[in-house]
Design a protein around this motif. Sequence first.
Motif, PDB file in Angstrom:
ATOM      1  N   UNK A 126       7.192 -12.585  -7.048  1.00 27.36           N
ATOM      2  CA  UNK A 126       8.614 -12.303  -7.300  1.00 27.36           C
ATOM      3  C   UNK A 126       8.857 -12.251  -8.805  1.00 27.36           C
ATOM      4  N   UNK A 127       8.329 -13.235  -9.510  1.00 28.48           N
ATOM      5  CA  UNK A 127       8.512 -13.282 -10.966  1.00 28.48           C
ATOM      6  C   UNK A 127       7.863 -12.074 -11.645  1.00 28.48           C
ATOM      7  N   UNK A 128       6.663 -11.694 -11.190  1.00 33.68           N
ATOM      8  CA  UNK A 128       5.981 -10.538 -11.775  1.00 33.68           C
ATOM      9  C   UNK A 128       6.737  -9.246 -11.494  1.00 33.68           C
ATOM     10  N   UNK A 129       7.275  -9.097 -10.289  1.00 36.34           N
ATOM     11  CA  UNK A 129       8.033  -7.889  -9.955  1.00 36.34           C
ATOM     12  C   UNK A 129       9.256  -7.783 -10.860  1.00 36.34           C
ATOM     13  N   UNK A 130       9.889  -8.910 -11.159  1.00 31.15           N
ATOM     14  CA  UNK A 130      11.042  -8.913 -12.066  1.00 31.15           C
ATOM     15  C   UNK A 130      10.616  -8.450 -13.460  1.00 31.15           C
ATOM     16  N   UNK A 131       9.473  -8.932 -13.928  1.00 32.16           N
ATOM     17  CA  UNK A 131       8.985  -8.542 -15.266  1.00 32.16           C
ATOM     18  C   UNK A 131       8.658  -7.053 -15.311  1.00 32.16           C
ATOM     19  N   UNK A 132       7.945  -6.560 -14.286  1.00 32.05           N
ATOM     20  CA  UNK A 132       7.627  -5.134 -14.229  1.00 32.05           C
ATOM     21  C   UNK A 132       8.907  -4.302 -14.189  1.00 32.05           C
ATOM     22  N   UNK A 133       9.891  -4.768 -13.445  1.00 33.20           N
ATOM     23  CA  UNK A 133      11.146  -4.014 -13.330  1.00 33.20           C
ATOM     24  C   UNK A 133      11.831  -3.915 -14.694  1.00 33.20           C
ATOM     25  N   UNK A 134      11.796  -4.983 -15.472  1.00 30.62           N
ATOM     26  CA  UNK A 134      12.390  -4.946 -16.814  1.00 30.62           C
ATOM     27  C   UNK A 134      11.654  -3.961 -17.715  1.00 30.62           C
ATOM     28  N   UNK A 135      10.353  -3.852 -17.539  1.00 32.36           N
ATOM     29  CA  UNK A 135       9.557  -2.946 -18.369  1.00 32.36           C
ATOM     30  C   UNK A 135       9.884  -1.491 -18.053  1.00 32.36           C
ATOM     31  N   UNK A 136      10.031  -1.142 -16.766  1.00 29.03           N
ATOM     32  CA  UNK A 136      10.241   0.262 -16.397  1.00 29.03           C
ATOM     33  C   UNK A 136      11.698   0.678 -16.472  1.00 29.03           C
ATOM     34  N   UNK A 137      12.625  -0.275 -16.534  1.00 29.88           N
ATOM     35  CA  UNK A 137      14.042   0.113 -16.557  1.00 29.88           C
ATOM     36  C   UNK A 137      14.535   0.405 -17.957  1.00 29.88           C
ATOM     37  N   UNK A 175       0.831  -1.206   0.000  1.00 24.05           N
ATOM     38  CA  UNK A 175       0.000   0.000   0.000  1.00 24.05           C
ATOM     39  C   UNK A 175       0.866   1.257   0.000  1.00 24.05           C
ATOM     40  N   UNK A 176       1.960   1.231   0.725  1.00 27.25           N
ATOM     41  CA  UNK A 176       2.889   2.357   0.747  1.00 27.25           C
ATOM     42  C   UNK A 176       3.521   2.560  -0.629  1.00 27.25           C
ATOM     43  N   UNK A 177       3.841   1.481  -1.303  1.00 26.71           N
ATOM     44  CA  UNK A 177       4.484   1.559  -2.610  1.00 26.71           C
ATOM     45  C   UNK A 177       3.592   2.201  -3.666  1.00 26.71           C
ATOM     46  N   UNK A 178       2.290   2.031  -3.522  1.00 26.77           N
ATOM     47  CA  UNK A 178       1.341   2.622  -4.479  1.00 26.77           C
ATOM     48  C   UNK A 178       1.566   4.130  -4.584  1.00 26.77           C
ATOM     49  N   UNK A 179       1.919   4.759  -3.475  1.00 25.35           N
ATOM     50  CA  UNK A 179       2.126   6.210  -3.452  1.00 25.35           C
ATOM     51  C   UNK A 179       3.388   6.645  -4.184  1.00 25.35           C
ATOM     52  N   UNK A 180       4.245   5.702  -4.552  1.00 24.38           N
ATOM     53  CA  UNK A 180       5.537   6.040  -5.141  1.00 24.38           C
ATOM     54  C   UNK A 180       5.650   5.671  -6.621  1.00 24.38           C
ATOM     55  N   UNK A 181       4.533   5.315  -7.228  1.00 25.07           N
ATOM     56  CA  UNK A 181       4.556   4.983  -8.651  1.00 25.07           C
ATOM     57  C   UNK A 181       3.499   5.798  -9.386  1.00 25.07           C
ATOM     58  N   UNK A 182       3.736   6.005 -10.666  1.00 23.53           N
ATOM     59  CA  UNK A 182       2.799   6.769 -11.487  1.00 23.53           C
ATOM     60  C   UNK A 182       1.955   5.876 -12.378  1.00 23.53           C
ATOM     61  N   UNK A 183       2.509   4.781 -12.817  1.00 27.67           N
ATOM     62  CA  UNK A 183       1.829   3.880 -13.745  1.00 27.67           C
ATOM     63  C   UNK A 183       0.550   3.309 -13.130  1.00 27.67           C
ATOM     64  N   UNK A 184      -0.551   3.486 -13.853  1.00 21.69           N
ATOM     65  CA  UNK A 184      -1.837   2.953 -13.387  1.00 21.69           C
ATOM     66  C   UNK A 184      -1.774   1.431 -13.278  1.00 21.69           C
ATOM     67  N   UNK A 185      -1.143   0.784 -14.256  1.00 20.30           N
ATOM     68  CA  UNK A 185      -1.035  -0.678 -14.210  1.00 20.30           C
ATOM     69  C   UNK A 185      -0.234  -1.142 -12.999  1.00 20.30           C
TER      70      UNK A 185
END
Length: 149
Positions: A138-149, A26-36
Amino acid sequence: MSYTEDVAKKINELLEKNYDANKGFMNSVDHVKSTNLKTYLKSKAVEREHFSDELKREIISFGEKPVDSGSFTGDMHRAWIDIKSAVSQNNEEAVLEEVQRGEEASLEDYNKVLKETALPDSTKAMLTRQRNAIKNSVDNAKRYEQIVS
């Protein structure tokens, strides 16, 4: 310590980690802009709330009392996300790194309890299902990280 007290203690430790994870997502939601990404983080928070409810019921079924809050370590991790996000050039990447780190720690906690604790079959099945969902996270976070980096 009786068997049920020991099992309840281990499940309480996982419960505390799930409280921490819920707050962290919930805290992390405040630190991202992407709706997805916001939607993903909120869904993970809801998932961890559901895990917490299941764990509480399991602890109560052992005749023990569930903990009612997260840990000091979890509070510190959320503070680290705030600090890292504030100084990072890419907030979403920094948040995802911390999410991934937190989920990997949760995965280790679940694996440890499943490996080192004699559990009733129903408890083991519930913890295994929750652990598998965290592994997917964990796997999804890795995929999202590749997309935003």
